[in-house]
Scaffold this motif. Sequence first.
Motif, mmCIF file in Angstrom:
data_model
loop_
_atom_site.group_PDB
_atom_site.id
_atom_site.type_symbol
_atom_site.label_atom_id
_atom_site.label_comp_id
_atom_site.label_asym_id
_atom_site.label_seq_id
_atom_site.Cartn_x
_atom_site.Cartn_y
_atom_site.Cartn_z
ATOM 1 N N UNK A 1 0.830 -1.043 0.094
ATOM 2 C CA UNK A 1 0.045 -0.036 0.045
ATOM 3 C C UNK A 1 0.771 1.131 -0.061
ATOM 4 N N UNK A 2 0.786 2.066 -0.915
ATOM 5 C CA UNK A 2 1.832 3.133 -1.298
ATOM 6 C C UNK A 2 0.993 4.202 -1.417
ATOM 7 N N UNK A 3 1.653 5.387 -0.666
ATOM 8 C CA UNK A 3 1.480 6.970 -1.133
ATOM 9 C C UNK A 3 2.740 7.566 -1.790
ATOM 10 N N UNK A 4 2.296 8.524 -2.492
ATOM 11 C CA UNK A 4 3.306 9.433 -2.996
ATOM 12 C C UNK A 4 3.467 10.807 -2.567
ATOM 13 N N UNK A 5 4.427 11.488 -2.318
ATOM 14 C CA UNK A 5 4.819 12.679 -1.895
ATOM 15 C C UNK A 5 5.291 13.550 -3.301
ATOM 16 N N UNK A 6 4.447 14.148 -4.035
ATOM 17 C CA UNK A 6 4.644 14.329 -5.607
ATOM 18 C C UNK A 6 4.056 15.823 -5.831
ATOM 19 N N UNK A 7 4.544 16.428 -6.983
ATOM 20 C CA UNK A 7 3.774 17.640 -7.533
ATOM 21 C C UNK A 7 4.034 17.284 -9.227
ATOM 22 N N UNK A 8 3.806 18.439 -9.976
ATOM 23 C CA UNK A 8 3.860 18.452 -11.322
ATOM 24 C C UNK A 8 5.137 18.040 -12.114
ATOM 25 N N UNK A 9 6.187 18.134 -11.068
ATOM 26 C CA UNK A 9 7.606 17.752 -11.510
ATOM 27 C C UNK A 9 7.885 16.239 -11.457
ATOM 28 N N UNK A 10 7.068 15.595 -10.864
ATOM 29 C CA UNK A 10 7.272 14.083 -10.709
ATOM 30 C C UNK A 10 6.703 13.221 -11.999
ATOM 31 N N UNK A 11 7.913 13.393 -12.779
ATOM 32 C CA UNK A 11 7.632 12.839 -14.165
ATOM 33 C C UNK A 11 8.602 11.695 -14.432
ATOM 34 N N UNK A 12 8.227 10.803 -14.935
ATOM 35 C CA UNK A 12 8.998 9.623 -15.931
ATOM 36 C C UNK A 12 8.889 9.833 -17.382
ATOM 37 N N UNK A 13 9.860 10.454 -17.986
ATOM 38 C CA UNK A 13 9.820 10.919 -19.162
ATOM 39 C C UNK A 13 8.815 12.037 -19.370
ATOM 40 N N UNK A 14 8.031 11.958 -20.068
ATOM 41 C CA UNK A 14 6.866 12.831 -20.229
ATOM 42 C C UNK A 14 5.531 12.345 -19.590
ATOM 43 N N UNK A 15 5.522 11.343 -18.783
ATOM 44 C CA UNK A 15 4.514 10.770 -18.167
ATOM 45 C C UNK A 15 4.472 10.919 -16.614
ATOM 46 N N UNK A 16 3.405 11.376 -15.958
ATOM 47 C CA UNK A 16 3.500 11.669 -14.434
ATOM 48 C C UNK A 16 3.796 10.278 -13.724
ATOM 49 N N UNK A 17 4.548 10.490 -12.657
ATOM 50 C CA UNK A 17 4.706 9.101 -11.678
ATOM 51 C C UNK A 17 3.385 8.711 -11.134
ATOM 52 N N UNK A 18 2.283 9.499 -11.180
ATOM 53 C CA UNK A 18 0.972 8.962 -10.842
ATOM 54 C C UNK A 18 0.558 7.937 -11.687
#
Length: 402
Positions: free
Chosen positions: A52-69
Amino acid sequence: MFRTSLIFLILIFVQYSCGSTERNTGNGNPEKAIIPGAWQTEKYFPLLEGKAIALVANHSSLVGNIHLVDTLLSAGFDLQKVFGPEHGFRGEAADGEHVQSGIDPKTGMQIISLYGANRRPRPEDIKDLDLIIFDIQDVGTRFYTYISTMSYVMEEAARQGIPMLILDRPNPNGHFVDGPILEKQHSSFVGLHPIPIAHGMTVAEYAQMVNGQGWLGDGLQCSLHIVTVENYHRQMWYELPVAPSPNLPNMISIMLYPGLCLFEGTAISVGRGTDFPFQVYGHPDLPAEKFPFTFTPKSRRESVYPPLEGKLCHGMDLRGYDPQRLMSISKVDLQHILHAYKHFPHKEEFFLNSFERLAGTSQLRKQIIDGKTEEEIRQTWKEGIKDFIEMRKPYLLYPDIF
């Protein structure tokens, strides 16, 4: 089998969507492209299975051009919620604006704001989690609040025995260490720990320091797993793919930020409410013959109530600087604040009560008022910087510059 195939497809997409694996440094010598921690899914996806995961993130949290979410949800992981820092999960909230928790309309994900009613997760927000991931682009200064958010999340995770995964990213101001060390009495959310203005560390290195120096308090240690940046060293030029916050829109502003942010504790505007924040500075009462550039701050999405709103400011336009040349200066540049103070006609109104929170010391205001030169001021920082550089050595993940 399906999960493995999906991960492979994501990796292929990232590789081809991000272009060449080499870059030119400007001197004719190609370097391998920087690969942020989040992009290296093969290194951390196995850690997420069944958790069970939570993420601390914003708009800069990218994997290439895809958001990490989107990356995590597409891969089928149990991402339960996202914690958003200052400016919110989408990075659209104005400066100083309290951000509400809610549901992200694009993903349907629960977003818990850490820049609103609470600056840290509540115990009930994290009690059922197995892992918290942190992935936010920082700019390497003490008063940029993302590292404060990370520290608070580390503290609460440690209290609950929840490990954290730090997906590291380059520090665009990681090529130098400079500025006065924060004095304890001036600790705040814009400066939690006794470090200089420019600390020269990535967020993962900083997380290790927070643990190692006992800054979580009560003997707490946060269990950390780190995915480092590949092909990164501190003197590399790294152009951020997205603006890290609404009022740092480009690399010039990011390079100028360590020095210009001190103006936020004065009567001087740094261009909030214009198209060029942290690339200009000015005030209506600065003499036009010395400060020929003019601008008028206006309310806008990035800064709803900008300082000196609606007033014509006389100042200096710094947009002509080459950001890579600014990188070579490698210091917290005091020339602008010294120049502005020298010519400001109402000396008693120059400094605001918040100045010490940004400077981190009671001395800098006094030194400027006393007419000290930049070199004289910098001399008083030397011992503190020397001690800090020694203190940070055990926590570094990339070769040092000293």
